[in-house]
Motif scaffolding. Structure first.
Motif, mmCIF file in Angstrom:
data_model
loop_
_atom_site.group_PDB
_atom_site.id
_atom_site.type_symbol
_atom_site.label_atom_id
_atom_site.label_comp_id
_atom_site.label_asym_id
_atom_site.label_seq_id
_atom_site.Cartn_x
_atom_site.Cartn_y
_atom_site.Cartn_z
ATOM 1 N N LEU A 1 0.826 -1.216 0.000
ATOM 2 C CA LEU A 1 0.000 0.000 0.000
ATOM 3 C C LEU A 1 0.858 1.263 0.000
ATOM 4 O O LEU A 1 0.479 2.280 -0.577
ATOM 5 C CB LEU A 1 -0.917 0.008 1.230
ATOM 6 C CG LEU A 1 -2.117 -0.935 1.178
ATOM 7 C CD1 LEU A 1 -2.803 -1.021 2.527
ATOM 8 C CD2 LEU A 1 -3.117 -0.482 0.121
ATOM 9 N N ALA A 2 2.014 1.197 0.659
ATOM 10 C CA ALA A 2 2.833 2.409 0.799
ATOM 11 C C ALA A 2 3.835 2.580 -0.352
ATOM 12 O O ALA A 2 4.327 3.685 -0.568
ATOM 13 C CB ALA A 2 3.560 2.390 2.138
ATOM 14 N N ARG B 1 15.184 9.265 -8.574
ATOM 15 C CA ARG B 1 14.765 8.057 -9.260
ATOM 16 C C ARG B 1 15.942 7.154 -9.628
ATOM 17 O O ARG B 1 15.824 5.936 -9.645
ATOM 18 C CB ARG B 1 13.995 8.490 -10.479
ATOM 19 C CG ARG B 1 13.300 7.509 -11.278
ATOM 20 C CD ARG B 1 12.334 6.563 -10.699
ATOM 21 N NE ARG B 1 11.938 5.812 -11.855
ATOM 22 C CZ ARG B 1 11.030 6.250 -12.692
ATOM 23 N NH1 ARG B 1 10.370 7.337 -12.432
ATOM 24 N NH2 ARG B 1 10.773 5.578 -13.776
ATOM 25 N N VAL C 1 6.640 7.428 -6.170
ATOM 26 C CA VAL C 1 6.378 8.745 -6.765
ATOM 27 C C VAL C 1 7.154 9.843 -6.016
ATOM 28 O O VAL C 1 7.717 10.739 -6.638
ATOM 29 C CB VAL C 1 4.864 9.038 -6.803
ATOM 30 C CG1 VAL C 1 4.594 10.479 -7.186
ATOM 31 C CG2 VAL C 1 4.186 8.114 -7.804
ATOM 32 N N LEU C 2 7.220 9.735 -4.687
ATOM 33 C CA LEU C 2 7.968 10.742 -3.920
ATOM 34 C C LEU C 2 9.449 10.721 -4.317
ATOM 35 O O LEU C 2 10.066 11.771 -4.497
ATOM 36 C CB LEU C 2 7.831 10.501 -2.420
ATOM 37 C CG LEU C 2 6.442 10.737 -1.816
ATOM 38 C CD1 LEU C 2 6.480 10.622 -0.307
ATOM 39 C CD2 LEU C 2 5.890 12.097 -2.212
ATOM 40 N N THR D 1 10.630 9.798 -7.167
ATOM 41 C CA THR D 1 10.742 10.322 -8.532
ATOM 42 C C THR D 1 10.635 11.840 -8.544
ATOM 43 O O THR D 1 11.450 12.526 -9.156
ATOM 44 C CB THR D 1 9.632 9.718 -9.413
ATOM 45 O OG1 THR D 1 9.677 8.304 -9.268
ATOM 46 C CG2 THR D 1 9.820 10.074 -10.863
ATOM 47 N N VAL D 2 9.608 12.353 -7.834
ATOM 48 C CA VAL D 2 9.363 13.795 -7.863
ATOM 49 C C VAL D 2 10.528 14.564 -7.242
ATOM 50 O O VAL D 2 10.848 15.672 -7.668
ATOM 51 C CB VAL D 2 8.032 14.110 -7.135
ATOM 52 C CG1 VAL D 2 7.845 15.598 -6.958
ATOM 53 C CG2 VAL D 2 6.874 13.540 -7.915
ATOM 54 N N LEU D 3 11.168 13.961 -6.235
ATOM 55 C CA LEU D 3 12.287 14.659 -5.603
ATOM 56 C C LEU D 3 13.605 14.456 -6.362
ATOM 57 O O LEU D 3 14.670 14.825 -5.874
ATOM 58 C CB LEU D 3 12.424 14.202 -4.152
ATOM 59 C CG LEU D 3 11.281 14.678 -3.241
ATOM 60 C CD1 LEU D 3 11.392 14.079 -1.868
ATOM 61 C CD2 LEU D 3 11.273 16.202 -3.133
ATOM 62 N N PRO E 1 3.572 2.620 -3.788
ATOM 63 C CA PRO E 1 3.330 3.556 -4.893
ATOM 64 C C PRO E 1 3.688 4.998 -4.521
ATOM 65 O O PRO E 1 4.347 5.694 -5.287
ATOM 66 C CB PRO E 1 1.829 3.413 -5.163
ATOM 67 C CG PRO E 1 1.475 2.075 -4.651
ATOM 68 C CD PRO E 1 2.383 1.810 -3.492
ATOM 69 N N SER E 2 3.273 5.439 -3.321
ATOM 70 C CA SER E 2 3.583 6.823 -2.944
ATOM 71 C C SER E 2 5.083 6.998 -2.724
ATOM 72 O O SER E 2 5.640 8.041 -3.055
ATOM 73 C CB SER E 2 2.790 7.249 -1.717
ATOM 74 O OG SER E 2 2.342 6.167 -0.996
#
Lengths: 219, 238
Positions: A66-67, A81, A73-74, A76-78, A69-70
């Protein structure tokens, strides 16, 4: 066994997906079986052992699922990656570590069960064991993350974000998956009837009542 | 798939305005934005599955339509004034650049939002307390908003970077750019305000178990009153 051992040695290669999942299933399952044995083995009590052996690994795997995916993305966004494979290995290694530490603590729980039949104390002891495992796993996670943090300090923030997110989901999932120990006064079940609810709301409710409040937040 | 590749590039911070050869494609990004926002909408609507009177599937459909609509309508409402003030006061960006700025930031926002979708869905399925679910969703939206605005800020910094004449993609005076982006920073604030109120107009997204299902609720109150009410309920003072 060598692969499982490697999970606890982040500096020497670290965890891979396969061994980490095996560690969660075997270690978590092993601890779960001991955890569910509080009511003994007579009659259908054995069922609780099976249920708990399934539920502890399920708790670890579902929380991670559950944790993740976020977390992805976090990262990647920061702009982190390129380090994703290492970060993923780190959190998987920490899952394996929780399970292995739990398995190593299982004999203590068994001795406690043999010494005391008090259900509430058993709950506290198990809570303590999970706390020890969580602290140990966090230490392992920090070791996995050390080279990443050394290369880019933002990794530290993401790692903390992961810990917060993981704890937030795990507490609620642990609540929903009750019972793990199995009250001997109740028949063994996979899910406790009416157990679905929100752990945080229940805790807030208890605290509120402790201070003399009368409102309950069942809804 | 190409749309997701473009999204990935935006998320990795590789889509820069000034770099030669890198163009932010509006169409594919907009499509993937709608898809991601709809995904989160479905996760919000999951709460309707555990209503006391039986599962309410329509809430998931409503969520899938409303969350993308929320972002697109907010953009639509705030965009004209942003563009006009941008032209009047600076930084005098062209329409195409503006649209790309907005959609790129929105991509980051919807990606973070949809990544939290599984967690929202899990809490929605297991929690009966409506106020908790409302506040959890507000927190997730706020977090996604912070990342979206952070991306927009990075793009603006990139835009303000002095560059050689041959790579000039946007006509901009570097020395004045920092001050002149004030209009866009003000717009970020307006976008958050309007977005909050738009979410109130389009409610219910989650669906209160005490009220019958409705696609839209009658005109009444505001987003901020709603959040305050939910917080009071959770703290037992409602």
């Amino acid at each position: 066994m060598r692969a499982l051992d490697a999970i606890l040695r982040p500096t020497a290669g670290g965890a891979r997906l396969g061994p980490a999942v095996v560690a969660v299933v075997l270690g978590g399952g092993g601890y779960g079986a001991v955890m569910g044995s509080f009511g003994g083995l007579a009659g259908d009590r054995g069922l609780q052992i099976v249920f708990s052996a399934v539920k502890v690994p399920l708790l670890l795997l579902l929380t991670t699922g559950l944790a993740l995916p976020s977390f992805f993305v976090l990262n990647t966004v920061l702009g982190l990656r390129r380090d994703w494979p290492t970060a993923l290995r780190a959190v998987l290694g920490a899952q394996g570590a929780v399970a292995i530490v739990l398995a190593a603590l299982a004999p203590y729980t068994a001795v406690w069960y043999a010494s005391s039949g008090n259900y509430h104390r058993a709950t506290t002891v198990n809570g303590g064991m999970f706390l020890i495992a969580a602290v140990a796993a966090q230490w392992v996670l920090r070791q996995y993350y050390a080279p990443l943090v050394a290369a880019d300090r933002r990794h530290r923030a993401v790692m903390r974000g992961w810990l917060i997110l993981y704890a937030f989901v795990a507490i609620q999932l642990g609540w929903v998956l009750r019972p793990f120990i199995g009250d001997p006064a109740l028949p063994p079940t996979f899910f406790r009837a009416g157990a679905w609810g929100n752990a945080y709301v229940v805790v807030a409710d208890i605290v509120w009542k402790a201070f003399g409040g009368t409102v309950t937040w069942s809804r | 798939m190409q749309a997701f590749r473009e999204l990935d590039r935006v998320l990795r911070g590789e889509a820069r305005f000034g770099d030669l050869g890198v163009v932010i494609p509006l169409g594919p990004l907009l499509r993937v934005n709608v898809l991601l926002a709809a995904t989160y909408g479905v996760c919000m609507g999951v709460y309707g599955l555990l209503w006391p009177d039986g599962p309410e599937w329509r809430q998931m459909v409503a969520g899938a339509v409303k969350v993308p609509a929320l972002f697109l309508l907010t953009l639509l409402v705030t965009f004209p004034s942003l563009y006009v003030f941008n032209t009047l006061l600076g930084p005098r960006l062209q329409l195409g650049v503006f649209l790309r700025l907005g959609v790129t930031a929105l991509s980051v926002l919807t990606a973070v939002l949809s990544a939290f979708g599984p967690i929202t869905a899990f809490f929605s399925v297991t929690t009966a307390n409506y106020a908790f679910v409302v506040l959890l969703n507000v927190a997730v939206f706020a977090l996604a908003g912070v990342f979206g605005l952070g991306c927009l800020r990075n793009l603006l910094v990139e835009l303000a970077r002095p560059r050689a004449a041959d790579e000039d993609f946007v006509v901009l005076e570097p020395a004045k750019s920092g001050r002149k982006f004030g209009v866009i920073y003000a717009w970020m604030f307006v976008f958050a305000l309007v977005g909050g109120q738009m979410s109130w107009l389009l409610r219910p997204f989650i669906g209160s178990p005490d009220l019958p299902f409705a696609w839209l609720r009658p005109r009444d109150g505001s987003f901020f009153e709603g959040v305050l009410h939910a917080a009071k309920l959770l703290l037992g003072a409602g």
